[in-house]
Design an enzyme around this catalytic site. Structure first.
Site, PDB file in Angstrom:
ATOM      1  N   GLU A  41       0.879  -1.164   0.000  1.00 15.37           N
ATOM      2  CA  GLU A  41       0.000   0.000   0.000  1.00 15.37           C
ATOM      3  C   GLU A  41       0.922   1.220   0.000  1.00 15.37           C
ATOM      4  O   GLU A  41       1.801   1.329   0.859  1.00 15.37           O
ATOM      5  CB  GLU A  41      -0.848  -0.026   1.282  1.00 15.37           C
ATOM      6  CG  GLU A  41      -1.889   1.066   1.323  1.00 15.37           C
ATOM      7  CD  GLU A  41      -2.755   0.988   2.585  1.00 15.37           C
ATOM      8  OE1 GLU A  41      -2.656  -0.012   3.324  1.00 15.37           O
ATOM      9  OE2 GLU A  41      -3.508   1.935   2.820  1.00 15.37           O
ATOM     10  N   ARG A 269       5.118 -12.969   9.440  1.00 15.09           N
ATOM     11  CA  ARG A 269       5.803 -11.720   9.131  1.00 15.09           C
ATOM     12  C   ARG A 269       7.115 -11.646   9.911  1.00 15.09           C
ATOM     13  O   ARG A 269       7.287 -12.301  10.927  1.00 15.09           O
ATOM     14  CB  ARG A 269       4.926 -10.510   9.427  1.00 15.09           C
ATOM     15  CG  ARG A 269       4.579 -10.304  10.887  1.00 15.09           C
ATOM     16  CD  ARG A 269       3.932  -8.932  11.083  1.00 15.09           C
ATOM     17  NE  ARG A 269       2.875  -8.654  10.147  1.00 15.09           N
ATOM     18  CZ  ARG A 269       2.786  -7.522   9.412  1.00 15.09           C
ATOM     19  NH1 ARG A 269       3.690  -6.580   9.512  1.00 15.09           N
ATOM     20  NH2 ARG A 269       1.790  -7.334   8.592  1.00 15.09           N
ATOM     21  N   LYS A 279       4.128   0.882   9.510  1.00 13.98           N
ATOM     22  CA  LYS A 279       4.343   2.124   8.767  1.00 13.98           C
ATOM     23  C   LYS A 279       3.740   3.321   9.494  1.00 13.98           C
ATOM     24  O   LYS A 279       4.269   4.423   9.429  1.00 13.98           O
ATOM     25  CB  LYS A 279       3.740   2.004   7.360  1.00 13.98           C
ATOM     26  CG  LYS A 279       4.649   1.258   6.415  1.00 13.98           C
ATOM     27  CD  LYS A 279       4.086   1.235   5.018  1.00 13.98           C
ATOM     28  CE  LYS A 279       3.111   0.110   4.839  1.00 13.98           C
ATOM     29  NZ  LYS A 279       2.607  -0.043   3.484  1.00 13.98           N
TER      30      LYS A 279
HETATM   31  P1  ATP Z   1       2.587  -2.151   7.960  1.00 11.76           P
HETATM   32  O1  ATP Z   1       1.881  -2.898   9.035  1.00 11.76           O
HETATM   33  O2  ATP Z   1       4.040  -1.954   8.216  1.00 11.76           O
HETATM   34  O3  ATP Z   1       1.896  -0.902   7.544  1.00 11.76           O
HETATM   35  P2  ATP Z   1       1.419  -3.546   5.833  1.00 11.76           P
HETATM   36  O4  ATP Z   1       1.253  -5.016   5.913  1.00 11.76           O
HETATM   37  O5  ATP Z   1       0.221  -2.696   6.010  1.00 11.76           O
HETATM   38  O6  ATP Z   1       2.611  -3.144   6.753  1.00 11.76           O
HETATM   39  P3  ATP Z   1       1.658  -3.381   3.022  1.00 11.76           P
HETATM   40  O7  ATP Z   1       2.159  -2.245   2.242  1.00 11.76           O
HETATM   41  O8  ATP Z   1       0.227  -3.716   2.960  1.00 11.76           O
HETATM   42  O9  ATP Z   1       2.106  -3.123   4.500  1.00 11.76           O
HETATM   43  O10 ATP Z   1       2.531  -4.685   2.740  1.00 11.76           O
HETATM   44  C1  ATP Z   1       2.929  -5.126   1.485  1.00 11.76           C
HETATM   45  C2  ATP Z   1       3.328  -6.560   1.593  1.00 11.76           C
HETATM   46  O11 ATP Z   1       4.411  -6.706   2.500  1.00 11.76           O
HETATM   47  C3  ATP Z   1       2.200  -7.414   2.105  1.00 11.76           C
HETATM   48  O12 ATP Z   1       2.132  -8.594   1.331  1.00 11.76           O
HETATM   49  C4  ATP Z   1       2.572  -7.701   3.519  1.00 11.76           C
HETATM   50  O13 ATP Z   1       2.071  -8.927   3.933  1.00 11.76           O
HETATM   51  C5  ATP Z   1       4.099  -7.686   3.459  1.00 11.76           C
HETATM   52  N1  ATP Z   1       4.673  -7.317   4.757  1.00 11.76           N
HETATM   53  C6  ATP Z   1       4.406  -6.215   5.494  1.00 11.76           C
HETATM   54  N2  ATP Z   1       5.068  -6.228   6.663  1.00 11.76           N
HETATM   55  C7  ATP Z   1       5.795  -7.372   6.669  1.00 11.76           C
HETATM   56  C8  ATP Z   1       6.691  -7.985   7.604  1.00 11.76           C
HETATM   57  N3  ATP Z   1       6.978  -7.406   8.768  1.00 11.76           N
HETATM   58  N4  ATP Z   1       7.238  -9.181   7.271  1.00 11.76           N
HETATM   59  C9  ATP Z   1       6.963  -9.756   6.100  1.00 11.76           C
HETATM   60  N5  ATP Z   1       6.136  -9.248   5.185  1.00 11.76           N
HETATM   61  C10 ATP Z   1       5.543  -8.072   5.451  1.00 11.76           C
HETATM   62 MG    MG Z   2      -1.496  -2.949   4.630  1.00  9.43          MG
END
Ligand code: ATP
Ligand code: MG
Length: 571
Positions: A41, A269, A279
């Protein structure tokens, strides 16, 4: 350790996702295609957790001769920004991966998703609910008790069609109504209790502008985007496991037999101690100016790690070392430090720099003479070669490497004692000078002219207890050096009731403005790493200019990871 890690890599058995893919390939599923995607995102910069996901998704495609899409999940119009889109592309490429074709955007599929929505309404599988968000959430019930059906649930199809059309045309206010899937209010899976598919948001979108005022929810866009792109394996983190039945239900509604059918697979994760990874929290640190920006070298962001001096290889190796798990765990940050040390040990030029200089005058060395002494560029690299470093009567050594009244086990310089200067001579401290406050300002030493390193003489082979680093005072160049420690002093800063920011480490940045470095460093490139002998690995900061050297310490030389392994604290 190097050999062990790389052997482990070559021999390691398939992880559970690879097993699934190999089974699929054997069964001839999806026409033998492997197609993955990385779907961030664009609401922030990528962090080390994303790096793991990138390495996994692109790595699977590489291994199985497949492809990977980069897809921006921009279903939420409030947050997306072009700056984030650009940084994400830069980070993925820097990590060493290239996506298939152009980057994709979930918003590119809004028309298709809208058409499918209309079909669902026609099929009696979606309805307009005019209740408030609170009412809807109250009716959801709890996992052990069924929810309550909305009074609008059995609205005639025609009425749903008309209202949805008017919703799309902007006739209603935000929150006035939503479109819900008509699934099962008694499902033990809460996500199946008539989830929201569309909501009204009178907000322009960074790509579709004012075209839409209704936006699909994540669940009703993600799987459909996978389907549109022909994704075979939709890999995501564990928190989506409970969404999987919904992912599959939505897909069933739009799926045409014979098409590639994406399959959602969840993995744990990456969690790292001594930092935060959401984020939202990273943005908070940026906005409150507690860090200098998204690429502050203390941040766990890819851009921060890059600026700090981490290499793409080290992050890819790190992702490999931690592997793919099905259960959540926390990785010790010292493993990340181990990964960069292991990489830089092979590559980094060994140089000398003194952080807190103490002047040394060699009383028996000729005035005005400069010698150029050969020194190894990298003892770990057979082809590393030699370079000449200047040596003269006046030198700087580290203040720490001298003690006027040393304790018993202190082997470095002290009055009457000898040390070897790295790649140079043995010196002996004869006397010292202090200023009015009693601070030592100059050491007067003699050098042994026969003790030149590598000269083959008896004196050159003489063992002294310590070898220290130094620079020649008239040749040295001034530099600013930034030393970093963990951003948080607590191992789990977001695991407490108190605000995570209260656990910030006040000493996470130490700026040293007195440093003197060898002259070769005046003309180095920004993307090159060095080992300042005995001090750690360093690289130039982006703020450095030719007349103003600024170095970041990437990591110290002290390997705490191997110690943890030896102690049995990790395995
Ligand atoms: P955040 O919680 O940091 O905002 P998010 O999951 O909302 O992270 P996205 O931009 O939606 O962030 O994530 C893009 C991809 O990265 C998704 O497939 C998500 O599952 C993966 N991802 C995010 N954080 C992690 C992590 N800590 N370890 C592994 N994969 C991750
Ligand atoms: Mg997300």
């Amino acid at each position: 350790m190097t050999d062990k890690t790389s052997n482990a890599k070559a021999e390691r058995s398939l992880n559970f996702i690879e097993q699934i893919i190999e089974n699929d390939l054997q069964e001839g599923k999806n026409k033998g295609i492997v197609y993955t995607r990385f779907p961030p995102e664009p609401n922030g910069y990528l962090h080390i957790g994303h790096a793991k996901s990138i390495c996994l998704n692109f790595g699977l495609a590489q291994k199985y001769n497949g492809k990977t899409n980069l897809r921006f999940d921009d279903t939420n119009p409030e947050k997306e920004e072009t700056e984030y889109v650009n940084s994400i592309m830069e980070d993925v490429r820097w990590l060493g991966f290239e996506w298939e074709g152009e980057p994709r955007y979930a918003s590119d599929y809004f028309d298709q998703i809208y058409e499918w929505t209309v079909k669902l309404i026609r099929d009696g599988k979606a309805y307009i609910d005019e209740q408030t968000a609170e009412q809807i959430s109250e009716q959801k019930g709890v996992p052990t008790r069924p929810g309550t059906e909305s009074p609008y649930r059995n609205r005639p199809i025609e009425e749903n069609m008309q209202l949805f059309d008017r919703m799309k045309n902007g006739e209603f206010k935000e929150g006035e109504m939503v479109l819900r899937a008509k699934i099962h209010m008694a499902s033990p899976n809460m996500h199946m209790r008539d989830p929201i598919m569309y909501r009204i948001l009178h907000k322009p979108h960074h790509r579709t502008g004012d075209k839409w005022c209704i936006y699909p929810m994540y669940d009703w866009a993600h799987g459909e985007s996978d389907y549109i792109e022909g994704i075979t394996h939709s890999v995501c983190t564990l928190e989506f496991e409970v969404h999987r039945p919904l992912y599959e239900w939505f897909l069933e509604q739009v799926y045409t037999p014979g098409d590639i059918k994406p399959r959602q697979i969840e993995f744990a994760r990456l969690n790292l101690n001594y930092t935060v990874m959401s984020k939202r929290k990273l943005l908070e640190l940026v906005n409150t100016k507690l860090v200098s920006g998204w690429d502050d070298p203390r941040m766990p962001t890819i851009s921060g790690l890059r600026r700090r001096g981490y290499t793409p290889e080290s992050l890819r190796n790190f992702a490999d070392m931690i592997g793919i798990a099905k259960r959540d765990n926390v990785i010790d940050v010292s493993l990340l430090e181990f990964a960069i040390r292991e990489d830089l040990n092979k590559k980094a030029l060994r140089v000398m720099g003194v952080l807190n200089p103490l002047k040394v005058v060699l009383t028996n060395y000729p005035d005005g003479k400069t010698e150029y002494l050969p020194t190894e560029n990298n003892p770990e690299d057979e082809n590393g070669g030699l370079r000449d470093i200047p040596f003269s009567k006046e030198l700087y050594i580290e203040q720490d490497d001298f003690m006027e009244n040393p304790p018993k086990k202190y082997f470095r310089l002290s009055p009457g004692a000898e040390v070897r200067l790295k790649s140079a001579y043995i010196i002996k401290c004869e006397s010292l000078e202090k200023d009015e406050q009693g601070n030592i300002t100059t050491l007067y030493c003699t050098y042994d002219p026969d003790s030149k390193s590598g000269s083959g003489t008896e004196a050159s082979k003489r063992k002294v207890k310590a070898t220290i680093h130094w620079v020649s005072a008239p040749h040295a160049v001034d530099a600013e050096i930034r030393l970093y420690d963990r951003l948080f002093s607590d191992a789990e800063p977001d695991g407490h009731d108190a605000d995570f920011k209260t656990f910030l480490n006040p000493d996470s940045l130490q700026i040293i403005t007195t440093a003197k470095v060898e002259p070769a460093l005046a003309n180095v490139d920004k993307n090159v790493s060095f080992q300042f002998m005995r001090l750690g690995y360093f690289c130039l900061d982006k703020e450095a200019t030719p007349g103003n050297l600024v170095f970041n310490r990437t990591v110290t030389l002290k390997d705490t990871w191997t110690k943890l392994v030896e102690k049995g604290d990790v395995n």
